[in-house]
Design a protein around this motif. Structure first.
Motif, PDB file in Angstrom:
ATOM      1  N   THR A   1       0.854  -1.309  -0.105  1.00 52.56           N
ATOM      2  CA  THR A   1      -0.099  -0.055  -0.139  1.00 52.56           C
ATOM      3  C   THR A   1       1.095   1.220  -0.096  1.00 52.56           C
ATOM      4  O   THR A   1       2.140   1.314  -0.019  1.00 52.56           O
ATOM      5  CB  THR A   1      -1.008   0.233   1.336  1.00 52.56           C
ATOM      6  N   GLY A   2       0.454   2.378   0.146  1.00 55.84           N
ATOM      7  CA  GLY A   2       1.154   3.516   0.223  1.00 55.84           C
ATOM      8  C   GLY A   2       1.707   4.116  -1.113  1.00 55.84           C
ATOM      9  O   GLY A   2       1.211   3.493  -2.056  1.00 55.84           O
ATOM     10  N   TYR A   3       2.777   4.626  -1.236  1.00 55.01           N
ATOM     11  CA  TYR A   3       3.521   5.332  -2.500  1.00 55.01           C
ATOM     12  C   TYR A   3       4.091   4.038  -3.427  1.00 55.01           C
ATOM     13  O   TYR A   3       3.899   4.055  -4.450  1.00 55.01           O
ATOM     14  CB  TYR A   3       4.417   6.043  -2.171  1.00 55.01           C
ATOM     15  N   VAL A   4       4.543   3.151  -2.568  1.00 59.38           N
ATOM     16  CA  VAL A   4       4.835   1.873  -3.219  1.00 59.38           C
ATOM     17  C   VAL A   4       3.997   1.236  -4.153  1.00 59.38           C
ATOM     18  O   VAL A   4       4.153   0.927  -5.371  1.00 59.38           O
ATOM     19  CB  VAL A   4       5.654   0.894  -2.418  1.00 59.38           C
ATOM     20  N   GLY A   5       2.875   0.858  -3.613  1.00 56.96           N
ATOM     21  CA  GLY A   5       1.483   0.272  -4.135  1.00 56.96           C
ATOM     22  C   GLY A   5       0.919   1.158  -5.579  1.00 56.96           C
ATOM     23  O   GLY A   5       0.595   0.746  -6.499  1.00 56.96           O
ATOM     24  N   LYS A   6       1.015   2.486  -4.933  1.00 60.07           N
ATOM     25  CA  LYS A   6       0.299   3.448  -5.863  1.00 60.07           C
ATOM     26  C   LYS A   6       1.002   3.805  -7.046  1.00 60.07           C
ATOM     27  O   LYS A   6       0.581   3.918  -8.313  1.00 60.07           O
ATOM     28  CB  LYS A   6      -0.106   4.817  -5.148  1.00 60.07           C
TER      29      LYS A   6
END
Length: 537
Positions: A390-395
């Motif tokens: 999740t977060g910026y890695v997933g986005k």
């Protein structure tokens, strides 16, 4: 309560495998599915087939005298897992006897939870059958292999005050073949950062495998929580990962407030969101500058550091701490925002917006920066989804999930949360997501000030019922943070489990570095920026 529209499909496919449903408000917003142990693995397999994401797994020993009086004469391990799909959460729960603590692993269906299962074994003795990786994880020789710190018979002060022996016998993966050489890095690094060991297998400079060995920052957070009062737990939660102190404290408070039926004043909720967005901006600024610095663009690093310093000084002036530690308390917030502070923030936001845009424009459109960041550290959407990022890695890899948007909690249900999403999955995409989140948080900060109601900033936390449980779900700057809390008979904490998003993004680093050259590891690592402390607990 979560709608969980996919739950009927899960139940129908489980069939006669021993599942029964209990709608339990104490774990809102999740629904709670009580399973026989035999249904644990099939439930995970079916949930994976239905497209659910695994948000964490933990074990809760029921082995104190009070537990035995309430739950029966035989000590047991309660095991819980949290699943999410379309913003709806489901808790799977089962129990196994402590004398025979065997349970099928869910990691074959959700690879991202493998380390969480290993962590649960090291701390509680839960034995996972069919676990893809049976090596210890959290235990670094600091306690005997047959002793488990979260059990009641293990003292909070530990059993051995001698220095723990070096963990020299950890069985790393063997080398991949002829021509491959190993490069060990850490756990001590050439900088003021937390310790972690990275073992590269490289062919020339091309990385063929990276294996992480973490756990060096294990402080026993879960054991230290036992017996604390709510205020003491929140102070501890705020130190799970110092750069996410607001998010972790809010998640712990949210769990306790749900367990005790506490209605937080509207003004306090808006102030909590204001603190959380300030935390998000400060950390993203630091990361943007550091990523640029890792590829030699010192100008952006200096400018972001300057703006971050100004931002944090204002946090200290208005809320009492540069990192906003201890600003959130059970039932509300510790400090109100004065009328003068309100006007100061208004002016700050306008000035800050003007200051960042020229810098962000350069970062987004500098060819020499693109040369280093584009196509570096690629994480595919499939890998990000499989690991549960999740977060910026997933986005940055095409996964648009954000708790504030998909499962909004007050006051975010009244805000328009724009989720910046990229699809390239490289370091450049992770930078662009951060830029978008800074801009979005600035916009939200002004909307929060627009909607700041009058009233109290805290309310007393009602005494929870014996055994009351609560679940906290907050979107921190790294991504989704989960907190589970269970109270004992005296209103103190019996079990606290905080799950930082870094549990899922550290394994992503092992994948996205493959095919890159060793010298690009620092910028790939910084683009993920997992929390060592938040992971090691």
């Amino acid at each position: 309560m979560s709608r969980c529209d996919w739950l009927p499909d899960l139940l129908s496919r489980l069939g006669e495998s021993g599942a029964n449903i209990r709608d339990d408000e104490t774990l809102a917003p999740a629904q709670r599915l009580i399973l026989d142990p035999e249904a644990w693995e099939p439930a995970a397999r079916i949930a994976a087939e239905l497209g659910a994401r695994h948000a964490g797994v933990w074990a809760d020993p029921l082995d104190t005298s009070a537990d035995l009086a309430r739950h029966g004469t035989e000590p047991r391990l309660r095991v819980m897992a949290c699943l999410e799909r379309d913003g709806d959460y489901l808790i799977l729960e089962t129990e196994v006897p402590l004398s025979r603590p065997h349970l099928a692993s869910q990691a074959p269906h959700f690879p991202g939870i493998s380390r969480l299962e290993r962590h649960a074994h090291d701390l509680t003795g839960l034995i996972w059958t069919d676990q893809p990786d049976g090596r210890r994880w959290t235990r670094h020789q600091a306690w005997p292999e047959d002793r488990f710190p979260l059990r009641a018979d293990f003292p909070a002060s530990g059993e051995d005050t001698r220095r723990a022996p070096a963990d020299a016998e950890y069985p790393f993966e063997p080398a991949l073949g002829g021509g491959t050489h190993e490069i060990p890095v850490g756990p001590v690094h050439a900088g003021i950062i937390e310790p972690g060991h990275f073992r590269f297998q490289a062919m020339g400079e091309d990385v063929r495998r990276l294996e992480e060995r973490l756990g060096y920052v294990h402080r026993g957070i879960e054991k230290l929580a036992v017996g604390r009062d709510p205020a003491g737990l929140v102070r501890l939660a705020g130190r799970v990962s110092g750069d996410s102190t607001v998010a972790h404290a809010w998640a712990a408070c949210q769990a306790m407030e749900r367990a005790g039926g506490c209605e937080v004043p509207p003004r306090a909720l808006v102030l909590r969101a204001l603190l959380a967005e300030r935390e998000r901006i400060a950390n993203h600024l630091g990361d943007i500058g550091a990523i640029c610095n890792d590829v030699g663009f010192a100008f952006a690093h200096v400018q972001c550091a300057r703006l971050r310093e100004q931002w944090q000084r204002r946090s200290r002036e208005l809320f009492g701490h540069r990192l906003l530690m201890d600003a959130i308390v059970p039932g509300g917030v510790a400090q109100d925002l004065s009328a003068a502070g309100f006007q100061t923030l208004r002016q700050d936001h306008a000035a800050f917006h003007q200051a960042i845009e020229p810098i962000f424009d350069i970062v987004e459109d500098l060819p020499s920066l693109d040369d280093r960041l584009l196509t570096t550290g690629l994480l595919s959407e499939a890998d990000a989804r499989e690991l549960g990022c999740t977060g910026y890695v997933g986005k940055a890899s095409g996964l648009a999930f954000d708790v504030r948007h998909d499962s909004p909690y007050p006051p975010y249900e009244r805000l328009r949360v724009e989720v910046p999403v990229q699809t390239e999955g490289d370091v450049a995409a992770r930078v662009r997501v951060r830029l978008g989140e800074v801009r979005g948080s600035l916009w939200m900060l002004d909307r929060l000030l627009d909607d700041l109601p009058a009233g109290e900033i805290a309310t007393p936390l009602p005494p929870p019922e014996a055994g009351a449980m609560g679940l906290g779900l907050i979107d921190g700057w790294r991504g989704e943070i989960l907190s589970f809390v269970r109270f004992d008979d005296t209103g103190h904490i019996a079990r606290y489990f905080p799950r930082d998003p870094s549990w899922f993004t550290w394994p992503a680093l092992e994948r996205l570095i493959l095919g890159n050259i060793v010298p690009d590891f620092p910028v790939c690592n910084k683009s993920v920026n997992g929390s060592y402390a938040g992971h090691d607990l």
